[in-house]
Design a protein around this motif. Structure first.
Motif, PDB file in Angstrom:
ATOM      1  N   LYS A   1       1.161  -0.583  -0.041  1.00  0.00           N
ATOM      2  CA  LYS A   1       0.032  -0.214  -0.087  1.00  0.00           C
ATOM      3  C   LYS A   1       0.810   0.943   0.383  1.00  0.00           C
ATOM      4  O   LYS A   1       1.955   1.393   1.000  1.00  0.00           O
TER       5      LYS A   1
ATOM      6  N   GLU B   1      -0.060   7.168   1.578  1.00  0.00           N
ATOM      7  CA  GLU B   1      -1.002   7.687   1.657  1.00  0.00           C
ATOM      8  C   GLU B   1      -2.448   6.926   2.400  1.00  0.00           C
ATOM      9  O   GLU B   1      -3.696   6.858   2.715  1.00  0.00           O
ATOM     10  N   ASN B   2      -2.529   5.233   2.086  1.00  0.00           N
ATOM     11  CA  ASN B   2      -3.211   4.585   2.131  1.00  0.00           C
ATOM     12  C   ASN B   2      -2.767   4.166   3.887  1.00  0.00           C
ATOM     13  O   ASN B   2      -4.015   3.429   4.462  1.00  0.00           O
ATOM     14  N   ILE B   3      -1.740   4.464   4.530  1.00  0.00           N
ATOM     15  CA  ILE B   3      -1.433   3.928   5.363  1.00  0.00           C
ATOM     16  C   ILE B   3      -1.760   4.812   6.634  1.00  0.00           C
ATOM     17  O   ILE B   3      -0.793   4.241   8.243  1.00  0.00           O
TER      18      ILE B   3
END
Length: 298
Positions: free
Chosen positions: A289, A292-294
């Motif tokens: 990922k 920005e997704n974590i």
């Protein structure tokens, strides 16, 4: 009397009907309970019953045990002196460089199931486990035991136990969804690496310790503490160029604990086969990922 005698058969019939209704309702309720139990057991097939315990925070022991534990910790706390803490302060540029280099090193870490039998220096294994032992733990209880297996016969016994249980897991316990998710990774219950890897590291969590008087000593947040140490161990292995695959042998804990002669207060949390990758080793082409997704910044 004649009236009573004439009503007796009717009364008995009513009583019999009531008894039948009660029995049928009881059986129906029992079926519902069994059905619910069955649903619940399959709703979380990944839960290893051997890992379940009530020692994370409070074992609910008697007042005497609690008093002994509290007294022990109070004495220890009174005797712990504090020392100055110093660290080498890096410049902003150095921190950015080192953080990027460390990320790039760890980003190359992969779960590798094709492990060579090429020997690995024993001192390297000792050093990475010492590194894992630097992990923080609840109230500094250090609730971990790292069992290192290098004997070929013992490794094969471990493999036999795990493959026996894993075949049952894949065919009965895990459920269709889980098996389907693993199918694309080309993994199954055959674990050749348990024989070929020069070392197997089995990490046990100590659900409690023992006081000098022989009574139980609470190990706070033991599973979280041991899990953190496992993460550090994975990073240490990557740092020295070795590979592994995180294995959580479902329902194998009790048999492996007996095989390895570990005490009852230790529960198997993780198994890591450790070594060099085979020359023809492959891994799934997976993507991680993006940041920005974590990460969430507020």
């Amino acid at each position: 009397m004649a009236l009573i005698s004439s009503l007796t058969p009717v009364f008995l019939a009513v009583v019999c009907i009531l008894i039948v209704v009660i029995i049928m309702n009881a059986k129906k309720g029992d079926k519902i309970v069994k059905k619910d139990t069955k649903v619940n057991s399959h709703s979380r097939p990944w839960v290893d019953e051997d890992l379940q315990d009530s020692t994370e925070v409070n074992e609910g022991g008697d007042d005497e045990d609690t008093a002994d534990i509290e007294g022990e910790w109070t004495n220890m706390e009174d005797n712990i002196s504090h020392i100055p803490f110093k660290i080498n302060r890096l410049t902003d540029e150095e921190m950015v460089t080192r953080s990027k280099e460390f990320y790039e090193l760890l980003d190359k870490r992969r779960s590798v199931r094709f492990i060579s039998d090429e020997p690995v220096p024993r001192e390297v294994i000792e050093n990475v486990i010492k590194t894992a032992g630097t992990s923080p733990s609840g109230a500094h209880t250090e609730p971990w035991t790292f069992v290192v297996v290098q004997d070929a016969e013992m490794k094969h016994k471990i493999r036999e136990i795990i493959e026996e249980e894993e075949e049952i897991n894949y065919k009965k316990r895990m459920g269709e969804r889980w098996v389907t998710d693993l199918k694309r990774l080309r993994t199954n219950w055959v674990k050749e690496y348990l024989d070929t890897a020069p070392y197997l590291i089995l990490i046990f969590k100590q659900v409690h310790g023992f006081l000098p008087n022989g009574k139980k000593k609470t190990h706070y947040y033991n599973e979280i503490s041991v899990s953190i140490s496992c993460g550090i161990l994975l990073a240490a292995l990557q740092n020295v160029g070795l590979v592994t695959v995180t294995s959580t042998p479902l329902n194998c804990g009790p048999r492996l604990r007996v095989l390895l002669q570990r005490p009852q207060n230790e529960k198997l949390l993780l198994l890591l086969p450790v070594g060099y990758p085979k020359k023809d080793a492959t891994v799934p082409d997976l993507k991680r990922k993006p940041l920005e997704n974590i990460m969430v910044v507020m």
